[in-house]
Design a protein around this motif. Structure first.
Motif, PDB file in Angstrom:
ATOM      1  N   ALA A 108       1.020  -1.133  -0.074  1.00 24.39           N
ATOM      2  CA  ALA A 108      -0.034  -0.063  -0.177  1.00 24.39           C
ATOM      3  C   ALA A 108       0.917   1.395  -0.037  1.00 24.39           C
ATOM      4  CB  ALA A 108      -0.990   0.078   1.206  1.00 24.39           C
ATOM      5  N   SER A 141      -8.622   9.936   1.642  1.00 24.51           N
ATOM      6  CA  SER A 141      -9.573   8.956   1.521  1.00 24.51           C
ATOM      7  C   SER A 141     -10.941   9.491   1.252  1.00 24.51           C
ATOM      8  CB  SER A 141      -9.547   8.183   2.836  1.00 24.51           C
ATOM      9  OG  SER A 141     -10.563   7.207   3.027  1.00 24.51           O
ATOM     10  N   ARG A 159       2.281   2.077  -3.340  1.00 25.66           N
ATOM     11  CA  ARG A 159       1.060   2.432  -4.413  1.00 25.66           C
ATOM     12  C   ARG A 159       0.713   3.782  -4.107  1.00 25.66           C
ATOM     13  NH1 ARG A 159      -1.350  -2.690  -3.978  1.00 25.66           N
ATOM     14  NH2 ARG A 159      -2.569  -2.140  -1.957  1.00 25.66           N
ATOM     15  N   LEU A 160       0.694   4.207  -2.893  1.00 26.33           N
ATOM     16  CA  LEU A 160       0.428   5.828  -2.574  1.00 26.33           C
ATOM     17  C   LEU A 160       1.760   6.550  -3.124  1.00 26.33           C
ATOM     18  CD1 LEU A 160      -0.904   5.245   1.025  1.00 26.33           C
ATOM     19  CD2 LEU A 160      -2.226   5.931  -0.822  1.00 26.33           C
ATOM     20  N   GLN A 161       2.896   6.204  -2.606  1.00 25.89           N
ATOM     21  CA  GLN A 161       3.917   7.123  -3.300  1.00 25.89           C
ATOM     22  C   GLN A 161       4.078   6.721  -4.672  1.00 25.89           C
ATOM     23  OE1 GLN A 161       7.445   6.738  -0.761  1.00 25.89           O
ATOM     24  NE2 GLN A 161       6.193   5.876   0.991  1.00 25.89           N
ATOM     25  N   ASN A 207     -11.577  10.530  -2.370  1.00 27.21           N
ATOM     26  CA  ASN A 207     -11.588   9.328  -2.969  1.00 27.21           C
ATOM     27  C   ASN A 207     -12.984   8.557  -2.862  1.00 27.21           C
ATOM     28  OD1 ASN A 207     -10.271   7.016  -4.712  1.00 27.21           O
ATOM     29  ND2 ASN A 207     -10.732   5.677  -2.856  1.00 27.21           N
ATOM     30  N   LEU A 242      -3.937  11.440   4.848  1.00 25.48           N
ATOM     31  CA  LEU A 242      -4.427  10.069   4.438  1.00 25.48           C
ATOM     32  C   LEU A 242      -6.186  10.295   4.574  1.00 25.48           C
ATOM     33  CD1 LEU A 242      -2.078   7.572   5.543  1.00 25.48           C
ATOM     34  CD2 LEU A 242      -2.297   8.305   3.264  1.00 25.48           C
TER      35      LEU A 242
END
Length: 541
Positions: free
Chosen positions: A263, A530, A266-268, A533, A526
């Motif tokens: 995870a 979120s 993926r975020l970076q 998103n 985050l």
């Protein structure tokens, strides 16, 4: 030494100017609702003629070896393998059949109407045959075009460069040596496609295993940056195109990556790749426009009417060829009853949109720039500068003309209504999937609590987390009934902002350290990401 320092300083100043123009043009494009690629091309042309601006020639190797691999790879990773496979027939017919048909059409038209040799006309056709994927898709995404059209266009854009570059190499060799064998070319073409697909999957498999073993976001992102170049350079070095290998690698990563990539990576990685692709695409269109000054200086050796006539003819022929190929490619295979039952024919408006979206881009210009200066016997390469002028003219006309005209065509055909309905249905399925996933996790929690000794406090916290996430999902996607959800999101942002402000006060007063502040801010970032998103905005459907 001083001259080198002055050159470095001038290039750095030019780089800063280009970055500033890129940012300003993007803001202007958003304000006037025009595709950034169009404004960037026009801005590049305007910059090229600014007094005192240095002349800048775009090295073809910069695109073919350094820029093209990450662009293709990122697009392939973003592509759904399941949708790509389902639409493989139209994608192949467009990315292979349409490119070959267009190249032959341009060759025939320029030979019989202008008098260009067959081999030179075919070379010009191979250069201008592949439509670009960046600019039209940036426009199409804003127009709520049905997803299947988007998938076909994106899939075509991924693979058509390979077909065009292979034809381009065959044509250059034929002109340079005077020898061409059609059976040999067909055999080499098939071998290149099959070999590159296998090699690309192998590179993707190896890259995923190494990244999974590394377990470090910085290392994994670095490996992800290397991956497209490994997939591209080796096939390109041995005589292939490198494009198919890069596409195969990206599709493999798209399908298998979620199970092996962490995870944090993926975020970076999303931020890293998003910024890099944004800069590459923007600078590419700027630099493409920048070539206008160089072309203008060289055009004095040719009569203006000859350049304009050939450019107009080639532009008309690629448009006619695309329409003439696309409609039969979509409807003729469906004359087979079994295929028609499994995949009914789409409305003619869909075929028209696909045909109209034939914008040419920087790959065509790079291929023209990469033409050798001389033949093997030392004679100048025939019609090299003329091919370069025509290629740029076709790019300019299709990008500006078709790019600006696409929104009008989509509205005129009524295609956007089907796209909006499709997106609304997709949002409904997304909400349902989120609810089912939360239910599955809640059932898993019940099973875990039965077989493990977990304190009531921990179980209550986990249940509260799931209830909060469930309540955040809208009960209805009707815009009139989503006001409460939108207000709740706005209030959540206000609370997060208040928390940020208080954390800053604590830091200013010396009650917490900078490291503590960063940890807290990361959680707030985050949470806010979120929230964005999972928002279901009124403009989505």
């Amino acid at each position: 030494m001083e001259e080198i320092e002055e050159t470095v300083e001038a290039n750095f100043q030019l780089f800063l100017i280009l970055i500033a123009v890129l940012a300003g043009t993007a803001l202007l494009a958003r304000r006037i609702d025009v595709a950034p690629a169009i404004l960037l091309l026009l801005a590049g042309i305007a910059l090229a003629f600014v007094p005192g601006m240095p002349s800048l020639e775009l090295p073809p190797e910069l695109i073919l070896l350094f820029v093209l691999p990450p662009l293709i790879y990122s697009a392939a990773v973003a592509m759904s393998w399941r949708e790509f496979k389902f639409n493989l027939r139209p994608i192949i017919l467009l990315s292979v059949g349409s490119v070959i048909f267009t190249a032959f059409t341009v060759a025939a038209a320029t030979h019989y109407l202008i008098g260009l040799p067959w081999n030179v006309g075919f070379l010009l056709g191979a250069i201008v045959a592949p439509p670009d994927v960046v600019a039209p898709l940036a426009i199409a995404r804003k127009l709520a075009i049905p997803r299947r059209i988007m998938v076909v266009l994106e899939g075509e854009g991924l693979a058509n460069d390979a077909t065009a570059l292979i034809l381009y190499r065959f044509a250059v060799v034929a002109i340079s040596t005077g020898v061409f064998s059609l059976p040999k070319a067909v055999g080499e073409f098939s071998a290149i496609i099959a070999g590159e697909a296998i090699f690309g999957v192998a590179v993707g498999w190896l890259s995923l295993r190494v990244r999974h073993w590394a377990r470090d976001p910085q290392v994994e992102i670095t490996l992800s940056l290397i991956t497209p170049y490994v997939a591209y350079w080796l096939p390109e070095h041995v005589g292939g195109s490198g494009v198919i290998a890069t596409v195969a690698c990206g599709l493999y990563m798209s399908w298998n990556g979620p199970l092996l990539i962490s995870a944090a990576t993926r975020l970076q990685g999303i931020f890293f790749w998003g910024l890099m692709i944004y800069l590459i695409e923007g600078l590419l269109f700027l630099l493409t426009g920048f070539q206008m000054r160089l072309l203008y200086e060289r055009s004095k050796a040719f009569p203006l009417d000859e350049i304009l006539t050939l450019t107009a003819l080639v532009t008309v022929m690629i448009v006619i060829a695309r329409f003439a190929w696309t409609f039969p490619a979509i409807y003729v295979p469906r004359m087979i009853e079994r295929l028609r039952q499994r995949d009914p024919s789409p409305p003619w408006q869909w075929a028209f949109v696909i045909s109209f979206t034939g914008v040419r881009g920087a790959v065509s210009l790079a291929a023209a720039l990469a033409l050798p200066l001389a033949l093997a016997d030392g004679n100048p390469f025939p019609n090299r500068d003329l091919i370069l002028f025509v290629s740029f003219g076709v790019i300019f006309i299709t990008l500006v003309g078709f790019g600006l005209g696409l929104p009008t065509v989509v509205r005129w055909l009524g295609v956007a209504q089907a796209g909006r309905s499709e997106r609304f249905a997709e949002l409904e399925s997304e909400v349902a999937a989120r609810r089912e996933a939360l239910d599955a996790a809640f059932q898993s929690l019940d099973r875990i609590t039965k077989h493990r000794e977990i304190s009531d406090e921990v179980v209550q916290l986990l249940r509260a987390r799931h209830e909060i996430r469930t309540n955040q999902l809208p009960n209805s996607l009707d815009p009139d009934k989503r006001i409460a959800s939108a207000v709740g999101g706005d209030l959540t942002r206000e609370l997060i902002a208040a928390e940020r402000k208080f954390i800053h006060i604590l830091l200013r007063d010396g009650k917490i350290t900078d490291e503590t502040r960063r940890h807290i801010e990361r959680d707030l970032d985050l949470e806010e990401a979120s929230l964005a998103n999972r928002e279901f905005r009124d403009d989505q459907p």
